[in-house]
Design a protein around this motif. Sequence first.
Motif, short mmCIF file in Angstrom:
data_model
loop_
_atom_site.label_atom_id
_atom_site.label_comp_id
_atom_site.label_asym_id
_atom_site.label_seq_id
_atom_site.Cartn_x
_atom_site.Cartn_y
_atom_site.Cartn_z
N VAL A 79 0.80 -1.22 0.00
CA VAL A 79 0.00 0.00 0.00
C VAL A 79 0.83 1.28 0.00
O VAL A 79 0.56 2.22 -0.75
CB VAL A 79 -0.95 -0.01 1.23
N MET A 80 1.86 1.34 0.87
CA MET A 80 2.51 2.62 1.14
C MET A 80 3.28 3.23 -0.03
O MET A 80 3.22 4.45 -0.23
CB MET A 80 3.42 2.50 2.36
N PRO A 81 4.03 2.47 -0.84
CA PRO A 81 4.73 3.13 -1.95
C PRO A 81 3.79 3.90 -2.88
O PRO A 81 4.08 5.05 -3.26
CB PRO A 81 5.41 1.95 -2.67
N LYS A 82 2.65 3.29 -3.23
CA LYS A 82 1.69 3.99 -4.09
C LYS A 82 1.04 5.15 -3.36
O LYS A 82 0.85 6.24 -3.95
CB LYS A 82 0.61 3.00 -4.57
N ALA A 83 0.72 4.97 -2.08
CA ALA A 83 0.10 6.06 -1.32
C ALA A 83 1.04 7.26 -1.24
O ALA A 83 0.61 8.42 -1.38
CB ALA A 83 -0.26 5.57 0.09
#
Length: 312
Positions: A79-83
């Motif tokens: 989730v976090m890289p794209k967020a």
Amino acid sequence: MAAFNVTPSGPSTFILNGILGLEAAHIWISIPFSTFYIISLLGNFTVLFVVSKELPLHKPMYLLLCMLALTDIGMSTCVMPKALCIFWFNSKSITVDGCITQMFFLYVFTTTQSAVLVTMAFDRYIAICNPLRYASILTNARVAKLGLVGLIRAVLLILPVSLLLRRLPFCANRVILHTYCEHIAVVKISCGDTTVNRMYSLVITIVNTGLDLTIIGLSYGLIIKAVLSIPSKNAHRKALNTCTAHICVMLTSYTPYLFTALTHRFVQGIAAHVHILLANLYLLVPPMLNPIIYGVKTKELRDKVGKYTCRM
């Protein structure tokens, strides 16, 4: 419509809106998010490194801890890289295949983590209720097989979610009001009949999580019964202290998950940005806290981590 003016989208592309209503604060929100993510990666990779290097830690309990660390890394990294790309660069587009892939791996990791927590409860049950047979019942090979079974179960449960989603039609509205491809958020933008998707998702949440929590509850019920049969209060304290870390990890994992999953389906009064923030924090805070909890509560692991820290 502003999202379409910022990021081009094609017929096979979705737009991840980010945190609805807080778009102007994305940069500020990214600061705690990225901090939590970095701490999570450092903590979990430290656990994996120390356990792999130290032969005295090659035990079922620490093998389970490594499995938990891997699922934590997987959950947050899905989730976090794209967020962060959304927060920092306003990069909101994601292909339909990329969205479904992200969703598949995210839910496989979360479902596998639940299986690992169940196995940890079984580990504590054997350690307290049948300590003389612990080494023969829970070998490293058997724990590894249980982990593999948990992974296979997760894939079999989550694969239909991806297949059912792929058959849905998506019309003009392709803006997902979220920072990642959360299942219900994607289902909501479909212009087709989503009854089967919603029902299967709800059944998976209730049956899978309900079954795992039931097994964990039974394990701890037997543990409490065994502890109460011990006459020494000091022995009570020592026995229950071995379960403290696992109980804390369960609370940090299941509580936000159940709150996020159930409120998204049944509660309409919660503001969208609150729900999205909680859904993200659920994937960040437990992975950050889990290695800290086990590091503080497990003396053997704490000592080994301290040994490597002193060398730096």
